[in-house]
Scaffold this motif. Structure first.
Motif, mmCIF file in Angstrom:
data_model
loop_
_atom_site.group_PDB
_atom_site.id
_atom_site.type_symbol
_atom_site.label_atom_id
_atom_site.label_comp_id
_atom_site.label_asym_id
_atom_site.label_seq_id
_atom_site.Cartn_x
_atom_site.Cartn_y
_atom_site.Cartn_z
ATOM 1 N N LYS A 1 6.566 94.192 -69.703
ATOM 2 C CA LYS A 1 6.114 94.706 -68.407
ATOM 3 C C LYS A 1 6.998 94.199 -67.273
ATOM 4 O O LYS A 1 7.329 94.945 -66.345
ATOM 5 C CB LYS A 1 4.657 94.313 -68.164
ATOM 6 N N GLU B 1 10.182 96.106 -67.269
ATOM 7 C CA GLU B 1 9.987 97.453 -66.746
ATOM 8 C C GLU B 1 9.887 97.443 -65.224
ATOM 9 O O GLU B 1 10.468 98.294 -64.542
ATOM 10 C CB GLU B 1 8.732 98.080 -67.348
ATOM 11 N N GLU B 2 9.133 96.459 -64.669
ATOM 12 C CA GLU B 2 9.012 96.359 -63.212
ATOM 13 C C GLU B 2 10.364 96.077 -62.570
ATOM 14 O O GLU B 2 10.711 96.659 -61.539
ATOM 15 C CB GLU B 2 8.009 95.257 -62.847
ATOM 16 N N LYS C 1 13.265 96.847 -63.784
ATOM 17 C CA LYS C 1 14.086 98.043 -63.911
ATOM 18 C C LYS C 1 13.714 99.079 -62.867
ATOM 19 O O LYS C 1 14.579 99.711 -62.239
ATOM 20 C CB LYS C 1 13.921 98.624 -65.315
ATOM 21 N N LYS C 2 12.387 99.246 -62.644
ATOM 22 C CA LYS C 2 11.936 100.189 -61.623
ATOM 23 C C LYS C 2 12.420 99.774 -60.244
ATOM 24 O O LYS C 2 12.862 100.607 -59.445
ATOM 25 C CB LYS C 2 10.411 100.285 -61.648
ATOM 26 N N ALA C 3 12.314 98.464 -59.938
ATOM 27 C CA ALA C 3 12.755 97.975 -58.633
ATOM 28 C C ALA C 3 14.254 98.198 -58.450
ATOM 29 O O ALA C 3 14.710 98.591 -57.373
ATOM 30 C CB ALA C 3 12.420 96.489 -58.490
ATOM 31 N N GLN C 4 15.036 97.969 -59.528
ATOM 32 C CA GLN C 4 16.480 98.170 -59.439
ATOM 33 C C GLN C 4 16.817 99.642 -59.223
ATOM 34 O O GLN C 4 17.696 99.989 -58.417
ATOM 35 C CB GLN C 4 17.143 97.657 -60.723
ATOM 36 N N LEU C 5 16.106 100.519 -59.936
ATOM 37 C CA LEU C 5 16.342 101.951 -59.761
ATOM 38 C C LEU C 5 15.996 102.412 -58.349
ATOM 39 O O LEU C 5 16.710 103.223 -57.745
ATOM 40 C CB LEU C 5 15.516 102.740 -60.793
ATOM 41 N N GLU C 6 14.866 101.882 -57.807
ATOM 42 C CA GLU C 6 14.480 102.244 -56.447
ATOM 43 C C GLU C 6 15.506 101.744 -55.437
ATOM 44 O O GLU C 6 15.863 102.451 -54.486
ATOM 45 C CB GLU C 6 13.106 101.642 -56.136
ATOM 46 N N ARG D 1 18.458 103.959 -55.621
ATOM 47 C CA ARG D 1 18.184 105.261 -54.995
ATOM 48 C C ARG D 1 18.288 105.165 -53.477
ATOM 49 O O ARG D 1 18.889 106.029 -52.818
ATOM 50 C CB ARG D 1 16.790 105.738 -55.391
#
Length: 297
Positions: A122, A125-126, A128-133, A136
């Motif tokens: 988890k 995943e968090e 990775k999401k923060a890095q993608l955001e 972006r």
């Protein structure tokens, strides 16, 4: 009869009687028909008293020998179970207890490891999401910067083509003007050569709106544009009978931007404004001047 006292009621009763008679006759001849129950279907099962058997002659009564043999087999099985229970050593019980304890410990460790792995997954995943955001947002920022640069370049080329390529020409004048330590003529090519401000996108900053009763302004000096701010600045003024502004207060009610660089320049411009003389006016007539500073002009 009171129920059939009118011709309409008698007519209705006759029609109803005829319709009911026709319905009864129709039901009698074409009504639901009686159906015999269907024949039963299935497979006949042979009569017997046990799950196994042999021979070609069907006995009419239960076979005694088969039942006794089954009972004896069951009895022997029960006796064997009793002997096995009595003969079990206590070491077997201890071994079972130890095995159960080890199995329990292994299960607890496995559960703890599984939880740790789930938490790690988890967290990854968090992250990775923060890095993608973040990526972006950075891409959108770079795209906006590139778009702004492209628009500025397009405007520059369009203006350059419109005025005959002055941006790329060698020119004939010498010298320069600006408040930096580098050579050049600081400002915007669409600006006012008599203005002292260097910010904005060209045009005269600080357009005014003058109000002093019936008196009109004789001179309207524009405030200098010295900072990268925009908005409305309202200046409260006091004017004497000769038309001079004896007091100016910038940033009063109605102002939308009270940046110091705008207020000081608006106040100076208001003090330099000259109005129509009026001997009948109060010694301190109150009025307002509104300066609109815009970066897009």
């Amino acid at each position: 009869m009171s129920l059939l006292d009118t011709k309409y009621k008698r007519k209705s009763a006759a029609i109803t009687t005829v319709i009911m008679s026709l319905l009864l006759v129709a039901l009698f001849f074409v009504g639901m028909k009686y159906l015999d129950p269907p024949e039963e279907y299935g497979i006949a099962v042979n009569f017997g008293t046990s799950n196994v058997g042999s021979g070609n002659i069907q006995p009419k009564k239960p076979i005694k020998s088969v039942v006794n043999e089954q009972q004896e087999v069951e009895k022997n099985q029960e006796e064997v179970k009793e002997v096995q229970k009595v003969s079990e050593p206590e070491t077997s019980k201890q071994t079972t207890d130890i095995s159960e304890e080890v199995a329990t410990q292994n299960n607890e460790e496995a559960i703890a490891i599984k939880k740790a792995q789930e938490q790690k997954r988890k967290a990854e995943e968090e992250a990775k999401k923060a890095q993608l955001e973040k990526e972006r947002i950075e891409r959108e920022k770079q795209a906006a910067i590139a778009k702004q640069k492209a628009e500025e370049e397009a405007k520059r080329k369009k203006l350059d083509a419109l005025i005959g390529g002055i941006n790329n020409s060698e020119g004939t004048a010498t010298g320069g003007e600006g408040n930096d330590n580098q050579a050049g003529d600081k400002g915007k090519i669409t600006g006012d050569p008599n203005a002292s401000g260097y910010y904005g996108n060209g045009g005269g900053g600080g357009n005014g709106d003058y109000q002093l009763g019936n008196r009109k302004p004789l001179s309207r000096p524009k405030p200098n544009y010295i900072c990268n701010e925009e908005g409305l600045v309202v200046v409260r003024i006091e004017v004497d009978t000769n038309g001079r502004v004896i007091k100016a207060t910038a940033g009063v009610k109605g102002s939308t931007n009270t940046a110091a660089c705008l207020l000081t320049q608006a106040k100076e411009a208001a003090l330099k404004t000259r109005w129509q003389p009026d001997a009948n006016a109060p010694s301190k007539q109150i009025g307002t001047i509104k300066y609109r500073f815009s970066l897009s002009q």
